[in-house]
Design an enzyme around this catalytic site. Structure first.
Site, PDB file in Angstrom:
ATOM      1  N   GLY A  14       0.840  -1.208   0.000  1.00  0.00           N
ATOM      2  CA  GLY A  14       0.000   0.000   0.000  1.00  0.00           C
ATOM      3  C   GLY A  14       0.868   1.249   0.000  1.00  0.00           C
ATOM      4  CB  ALA A  25      15.946  10.582   1.893  1.00  0.00           C
ATOM      5  CB  VAL A  26      16.891   5.929  -0.636  1.00  0.00           C
ATOM      6  CG1 VAL A  26      17.747   4.771  -1.145  1.00  0.00           C
ATOM      7  CG2 VAL A  26      16.150   5.527   0.638  1.00  0.00           C
ATOM      8  NE  ARG A  75      -1.210  -4.879  -1.158  1.00  0.00           N
ATOM      9  CZ  ARG A  75      -1.905  -3.763  -0.913  1.00  0.00           C
ATOM     10  NH1 ARG A  75      -2.800  -3.333  -1.753  1.00  0.00           N
ATOM     11  NH2 ARG A  75      -1.692  -3.095   0.205  1.00  0.00           N
ATOM     12  CG  ASP A 106       3.657  -7.224   8.651  1.00  0.00           C
ATOM     13  OD1 ASP A 106       4.357  -7.113   9.669  1.00  0.00           O
ATOM     14  OD2 ASP A 106       3.178  -8.305   8.267  1.00  0.00           O
ATOM     15  N   GLY A 107       3.915  -6.715   4.843  1.00  0.00           N
ATOM     16  CA  GLY A 107       4.025  -7.712   3.771  1.00  0.00           C
ATOM     17  C   GLY A 107       5.299  -7.530   2.973  1.00  0.00           C
ATOM     18  CB  THR A 129       2.506   0.936   6.235  1.00  0.00           C
ATOM     19  OG1 THR A 129       1.119   0.719   6.567  1.00  0.00           O
ATOM     20  CG2 THR A 129       3.325   0.692   7.488  1.00  0.00           C
ATOM     21  CG  ASP A 131      -2.010  -0.013   7.895  1.00  0.00           C
ATOM     22  OD1 ASP A 131      -2.730   0.906   7.472  1.00  0.00           O
ATOM     23  OD2 ASP A 131      -1.953  -1.132   7.363  1.00  0.00           O
ATOM     24  CG  ASP A 133       0.876  -2.542  10.395  1.00  0.00           C
ATOM     25  OD1 ASP A 133       1.744  -1.874   9.800  1.00  0.00           O
ATOM     26  OD2 ASP A 133       0.170  -3.397   9.820  1.00  0.00           O
ATOM     27  NE  ARG A 175      -2.655  -4.985   5.573  1.00  0.00           N
ATOM     28  CZ  ARG A 175      -1.717  -5.394   4.726  1.00  0.00           C
ATOM     29  NH1 ARG A 175      -1.125  -6.555   4.906  1.00  0.00           N
ATOM     30  NH2 ARG A 175      -1.353  -4.651   3.710  1.00  0.00           N
ATOM     31  CG  ASN A 218     -25.869  18.250  19.930  1.00  0.00           C
ATOM     32  OD1 ASN A 218     -24.744  17.800  19.773  1.00  0.00           O
ATOM     33  ND2 ASN A 218     -26.244  19.418  19.471  1.00  0.00           N
ATOM     34  CD  GLU A 226      -8.773  -1.447   6.867  1.00  0.00           C
ATOM     35  OE1 GLU A 226      -9.533  -1.521   5.903  1.00  0.00           O
ATOM     36  OE2 GLU A 226      -7.540  -1.424   6.747  1.00  0.00           O
ATOM     37  CG  HIS A 256      -8.275   3.375  -1.156  1.00  0.00           C
ATOM     38  ND1 HIS A 256      -9.396   2.593  -1.037  1.00  0.00           N
ATOM     39  CD2 HIS A 256      -7.218   2.533  -1.215  1.00  0.00           C
ATOM     40  CE1 HIS A 256      -9.043   1.317  -1.051  1.00  0.00           C
ATOM     41  NE2 HIS A 256      -7.715   1.254  -1.157  1.00  0.00           N
TER      42      HIS A 256
HETATM   43  P1  ADP Z   1       2.289  -4.091   2.670  1.00  0.00           P
HETATM   44  O1  ADP Z   1       3.748  -4.057   2.431  1.00  0.00           O
HETATM   45  O2  ADP Z   1       1.642  -2.750   2.508  1.00  0.00           O
HETATM   46  O3  ADP Z   1       1.929  -4.771   3.975  1.00  0.00           O
HETATM   47  P2  ADP Z   1       1.321  -6.463   1.209  1.00  0.00           P
HETATM   48  O4  ADP Z   1       0.992  -7.240   2.438  1.00  0.00           O
HETATM   49  O5  ADP Z   1       0.289  -6.459   0.129  1.00  0.00           O
HETATM   50  O6  ADP Z   1       1.638  -4.928   1.482  1.00  0.00           O
HETATM   51  O7  ADP Z   1       2.687  -7.053   0.613  1.00  0.00           O
HETATM   52  C1  ADP Z   1       3.280  -6.480  -0.541  1.00  0.00           C
HETATM   53  C2  ADP Z   1       3.955  -7.542  -1.359  1.00  0.00           C
HETATM   54  O8  ADP Z   1       5.035  -8.120  -0.621  1.00  0.00           O
HETATM   55  C3  ADP Z   1       3.102  -8.736  -1.759  1.00  0.00           C
HETATM   56  O9  ADP Z   1       2.288  -8.478  -2.878  1.00  0.00           O
HETATM   57  C4  ADP Z   1       4.161  -9.773  -2.103  1.00  0.00           C
HETATM   58  O10 ADP Z   1       4.704  -9.532  -3.387  1.00  0.00           O
HETATM   59  C5  ADP Z   1       5.244  -9.460  -1.063  1.00  0.00           C
HETATM   60  N1  ADP Z   1       5.133 -10.387   0.073  1.00  0.00           N
HETATM   61  C6  ADP Z   1       4.329 -10.295   1.152  1.00  0.00           C
HETATM   62  N2  ADP Z   1       4.509 -11.346   1.993  1.00  0.00           N
HETATM   63  C7  ADP Z   1       5.460 -12.132   1.419  1.00  0.00           C
HETATM   64  C8  ADP Z   1       6.087 -13.378   1.766  1.00  0.00           C
HETATM   65  N3  ADP Z   1       5.773 -14.020   2.893  1.00  0.00           N
HETATM   66  N4  ADP Z   1       7.003 -13.876   0.926  1.00  0.00           N
HETATM   67  C9  ADP Z   1       7.337 -13.252  -0.213  1.00  0.00           C
HETATM   68  N5  ADP Z   1       6.783 -12.072  -0.602  1.00  0.00           N
HETATM   69  C10 ADP Z   1       5.864 -11.536   0.186  1.00  0.00           C
HETATM   70  O1  F6P Z   2      -1.582  -1.492   4.599  1.00  0.00           O
HETATM   71  C1  F6P Z   2      -2.046  -0.297   4.133  1.00  0.00           C
HETATM   72  C2  F6P Z   2      -3.502  -0.344   3.818  1.00  0.00           C
HETATM   73  O2  F6P Z   2      -3.887   0.947   3.431  1.00  0.00           O
HETATM   74  C3  F6P Z   2      -4.409  -0.896   4.922  1.00  0.00           C
HETATM   75  O3  F6P Z   2      -4.695   0.077   5.891  1.00  0.00           O
HETATM   76  C4  F6P Z   2      -5.603  -1.355   4.135  1.00  0.00           C
HETATM   77  O4  F6P Z   2      -6.273  -2.409   4.793  1.00  0.00           O
HETATM   78  C5  F6P Z   2      -4.999  -1.857   2.870  1.00  0.00           C
HETATM   79  O5  F6P Z   2      -3.753  -1.213   2.713  1.00  0.00           O
HETATM   80  C6  F6P Z   2      -5.861  -1.590   1.650  1.00  0.00           C
HETATM   81  O6  F6P Z   2      -5.211  -2.109   0.536  1.00  0.00           O
HETATM   82  P1  F6P Z   2      -5.649  -1.929  -0.999  1.00  0.00           P
HETATM   83  O7  F6P Z   2      -4.586  -1.102  -1.623  1.00  0.00           O
HETATM   84  O8  F6P Z   2      -5.601  -3.314  -1.536  1.00  0.00           O
HETATM   85  O9  F6P Z   2      -6.985  -1.309  -1.054  1.00  0.00           O
END
Ligand code: ADP
Ligand code: F6P
Length: 326
Positions: A14, A25-26, A75, A106-107, A129, A131, A133, A175, A218, A226, A256
């Site tokens: 996201g 910056a990077v 994703r 996190d993902g 993110t 979130d 989180d 999330r 009132n 969510e 969004h």
């Molecule tokens: P966010 O980084 O915002 O939490 P996602 O959870 O959708 O977003 O993760 C982003 C992408 O990271 C995923 O579409 C996938 O390509 C990759 N990813 C997430 N979890 C894993 C995992 N366990 N192993 C490999 N790739 C992952």
């Molecule tokens: O992780 C960021 C976030 O905005 C969450 O707060 C929300 O649940 C999710 O992404 C929504 O994702 P999408 O881009 O698939 O609508």
């Protein structure tokens, strides 16, 4: 001394306001220190599909104030498979990339951890993110902007809520975490926040009604995180209509809206500091860590600690919200 010459940079998952400031910056910090930079488009998808270009200082001009990410984000299902990650590794070798900086949630950092382990490849993560989180950092890039957007929206809903003497459930993102809901509620003077972290401990809606939260008021505003655990704003409104029909209830889902907009000063500064710190980390030989902020200081957080770890809500904040909503 480091053997790294070229750094690949991507944003994933996201998007979050401040990601552009982090990209800037990077890139600038890497070039300042003599590294080459490769911009990878669309997160891991671009790594798998070979959407990789040279990045110069000009590529990141005039972006610090824009929301979203100029590198785009996506994703990527393929990256969750060994074949997809192998293809990504081939492209990394093809472009002579020696280390990666991954900006995401996190993902995205879970993917980074998996890839780093499999291919023994150096990766530094930045927490990007809304979130908030990720564990090991007080703030994530984008969280402050989203919080301010929520505040702006709720202030406006308050006007109509008060005119019609209604109970509003306003659903915010997060999330499965309640940071935006809880701090958003404090910032807007809401009556309550319904958050997943305490959903299994108590029936937050029943508790709210029992408190007689609306007697001297009132209108009422409740921020809902969510999550299937909270029931979401729709689920809670449905319950009120069935169980407490005396309330005139309405729902707003901010959705969004919360992910866009000009990043706040706080997010731009955080992203700039973290982006520069990512390059320092690589220079120091760090790998497989996320850059965090702990009491205003930059820290290196191992991926294993940052991800899948429940970052605890400060229970004092819940108590503050309760006290101030009488
Ligand atoms: P966010 O980084 O915002 O939490 P996602 O959870 O959708 O977003 O993760 C982003 C992408 O990271 C995923 O579409 C996938 O390509 C990759 N990813 C997430 N979890 C894993 C995992 N366990 N192993 C490999 N790739 C992952
Ligand atoms: O992780 C960021 C976030 O905005 C969450 O707060 C929300 O649940 C999710 O992404 C929504 O994702 P999408 O881009 O698939 O609508």
């Amino acid at each position: 001394m480091t053997s790294i010459k070229t750094i690949g940079l991507l944003t994933s998952g996201g998007d979050a306001p401040g990601m552009n400031a982090a990209i800037r910056a990077v890139t600038r910090s890497a070039i300042y220190n003599g590294f080459k930079v490769k911009g990878i488009y669309r997160g891991y998808k671009g790594l798998v599909d070979d959407e990789i270009v040279d990045f110069k200082t000009q590529n990141v001009s005039n972006i610090i104030h824009h929301g979203g990410t100029i590198l785009k984000t996506a994703r990527c299902k393929e990256f969750k498979t060994i074949e997809g990650r192998q293809q990504a590794y081939e492209n990394i070798k093809k472009h002579c990339i020696d280390a990666l900086v991954v900006i995401g949630g996190d993902g995205s950092l879970s993917g980074a951890r998996q890839f780093a382990r499999e291919f023994d490849f150096p990766i530094v993560g930045l927490p990007g993110t809304i979130d908030n989180d990720l564990a090991g950092t007080d703030h994530t890039i984008g969280y402050d902007t989203a919080l301010n957007t929520i505040m702006w929206c709720v202030d406006r809903i308050r006007d109509t809520a008060s005119s019609h003497e209604r109970l509003f459930f306003i659903e915010v993102m997060g999330r499965d975490s309640g940071f935006l809901a809880l701090n958003g509620a404090i910032a807007t003077g809401a009556e309550a926040a319904i958050i997943p972290e305490i959903s299994t401990e108590q029936d937050q809606l029943a508790e709210l009604i029992q408190r007689g939260f609306r007697k001297s008021k009132n209108s009422s505003i409740v921020l809902v995180a969510e999550s299937p655990v909270t029931g979401g704003a729709m689920g809670l409104a449905e319950r009120v209509r069935n169980e407490y029909p005396q309330y005139d209830v309405r729902v707003t889902i901010l959705g969004h809206l919360q992910r866009g907009g000009t990043p706040t000063a706080q997010d731009r500064i955080l992203a700039s500091r973290m982006g520069a710190a990512a390059i320092d980390a690589l220079l120091e030989g760090q790998r497989n860590v996320m850059i965090g902020d702990d009491d205003e200081k930059i820290v290196y957080v191992p991926f294993s600690k940052a991800i899948h770890n429940e970052k605890h809500i400060d229970r004092d904040l819940l108590e503050t919200l309760r006290r101030l909503s009488i």
